[in-house]
Design a protein around this motif. Structure first.
Motif, PDB file in Angstrom:
ATOM      1  N   LYS A   1      -5.715  -8.572   2.429  1.00 56.86           N
ATOM      2  CA  LYS A   1      -4.747  -9.296   1.673  1.00 56.86           C
ATOM      3  C   LYS A   1      -3.665  -8.389   0.631  1.00 56.86           C
ATOM      4  O   LYS A   1      -2.562  -8.639   0.849  1.00 56.86           O
ATOM      5  N   GLN A   2      -4.506  -7.672  -0.114  1.00 61.78           N
ATOM      6  CA  GLN A   2      -3.684  -6.701  -0.849  1.00 61.78           C
ATOM      7  C   GLN A   2      -3.066  -5.632  -0.254  1.00 61.78           C
ATOM      8  O   GLN A   2      -1.728  -5.414  -0.515  1.00 61.78           O
ATOM      9  N   LEU A   3      -3.398  -5.348   1.181  1.00 64.56           N
ATOM     10  CA  LEU A   3      -2.593  -4.314   1.966  1.00 64.56           C
ATOM     11  C   LEU A   3      -1.496  -4.938   2.390  1.00 64.56           C
ATOM     12  O   LEU A   3      -0.310  -4.160   2.675  1.00 64.56           O
ATOM     13  N   GLU A   4      -1.637  -6.319   2.993  1.00 62.81           N
ATOM     14  CA  GLU A   4      -0.339  -7.164   3.595  1.00 62.81           C
ATOM     15  C   GLU A   4       0.760  -6.912   2.285  1.00 62.81           C
ATOM     16  O   GLU A   4       1.904  -6.800   2.778  1.00 62.81           O
ATOM     17  N   GLY A   5       0.419  -7.255   1.229  1.00 63.33           N
ATOM     18  CA  GLY A   5       1.329  -7.435   0.005  1.00 63.33           C
ATOM     19  C   GLY A   5       1.864  -6.117  -0.135  1.00 63.33           C
ATOM     20  O   GLY A   5       3.148  -5.887  -0.552  1.00 63.33           O
ATOM     21  N   GLU A   6       1.035  -4.940   0.007  1.00 60.32           N
ATOM     22  CA  GLU A   6       1.692  -3.834  -0.524  1.00 60.32           C
ATOM     23  C   GLU A   6       2.709  -3.358   0.700  1.00 60.32           C
ATOM     24  O   GLU A   6       3.649  -2.718   0.420  1.00 60.32           O
ATOM     25  N   ARG A   7       2.160  -3.647   1.977  1.00 58.21           N
ATOM     26  CA  ARG A   7       3.266  -3.503   3.024  1.00 58.21           C
ATOM     27  C   ARG A   7       4.542  -4.235   2.832  1.00 58.21           C
ATOM     28  O   ARG A   7       5.567  -3.657   3.104  1.00 58.21           O
ATOM     29  N   SER A   8       4.447  -5.345   2.620  1.00 56.67           N
ATOM     30  CA  SER A   8       5.812  -6.207   2.433  1.00 56.67           C
ATOM     31  C   SER A   8       6.460  -5.573   1.146  1.00 56.67           C
ATOM     32  O   SER A   8       7.901  -5.422   1.568  1.00 56.67           O
ATOM     33  N   ALA A   9       5.870  -5.247  -0.066  1.00 51.86           N
ATOM     34  CA  ALA A   9       6.717  -4.599  -0.954  1.00 51.86           C
ATOM     35  C   ALA A   9       7.304  -3.173  -0.684  1.00 51.86           C
ATOM     36  O   ALA A   9       8.295  -2.776  -1.141  1.00 51.86           O
ATOM     37  N   TRP A  10       6.584  -2.717   0.082  1.00 54.80           N
ATOM     38  CA  TRP A  10       7.000  -1.209   0.599  1.00 54.80           C
ATOM     39  C   TRP A  10       8.308  -1.321   1.275  1.00 54.80           C
ATOM     40  O   TRP A  10       9.193  -0.645   1.200  1.00 54.80           O
ATOM     41  N   ALA A  11       8.124  -2.406   2.205  1.00 57.71           N
ATOM     42  CA  ALA A  11       9.384  -2.541   3.247  1.00 57.71           C
ATOM     43  C   ALA A  11      10.590  -2.807   2.352  1.00 57.71           C
ATOM     44  O   ALA A  11      11.868  -2.468   2.763  1.00 57.71           O
TER      45      ALA A  11
END
Length: 111
Positions: free
Chosen positions: A83-93
């Motif tokens: 779940k954290q990785l999904e959030g990190e990917r969204s924030a990075w995008a």
């Protein structure tokens, strides 16, 4: 690559590398190098403390395993880590889009 450029992104990089399979510390460093085309050469003194911290907060779990005849601590992503990785990917995008918009040549400010 400038080590300062990685500041704030190490967690996302580590979580992403561990998304596919459990790995031991040195294999994680090798995966970062391979996936970056050799641009990332992250020292063990950066990786291991980050892995321990991510485990303490519940994003990773670890266990001892024999790899190549040697006992090594292997790390895997937990559900919280995914779940954290999904959030990190969204924030990075979002970050990349905003910064890309500012750095795009030929764009003039209004006024």
């Amino acid at each position: 690559m400038n080590p300062d450029a990685l500041r704030g992104h190490m967690d996302a990089l580590l979580l992403s590398v561990l998304e596919g399979e459990p790995l031991h510390g040195y294999a994680i460093i090798e995966a970062l190098q391979a996936r970056s085309g050799g641009a990332l050469n992250v020292p063990t003194g950066t990786v291991y403390p980050a892995l321990r911290r991510l485990e303490r907060i519940g994003y990773l779990a670890s266990e001892w395993a024999t790899v190549g005849g040697r006992k090594r601590r292997t790390y895997r992503l937990t559900d919280s880590g995914r779940k954290q990785l999904e959030g990190e990917r969204s924030a990075w995008a979002e970050f990349a889009s905003v910064i890309g918009g500012v750095l795009k040549p030929g764009v003039r400010q209004p006024g």
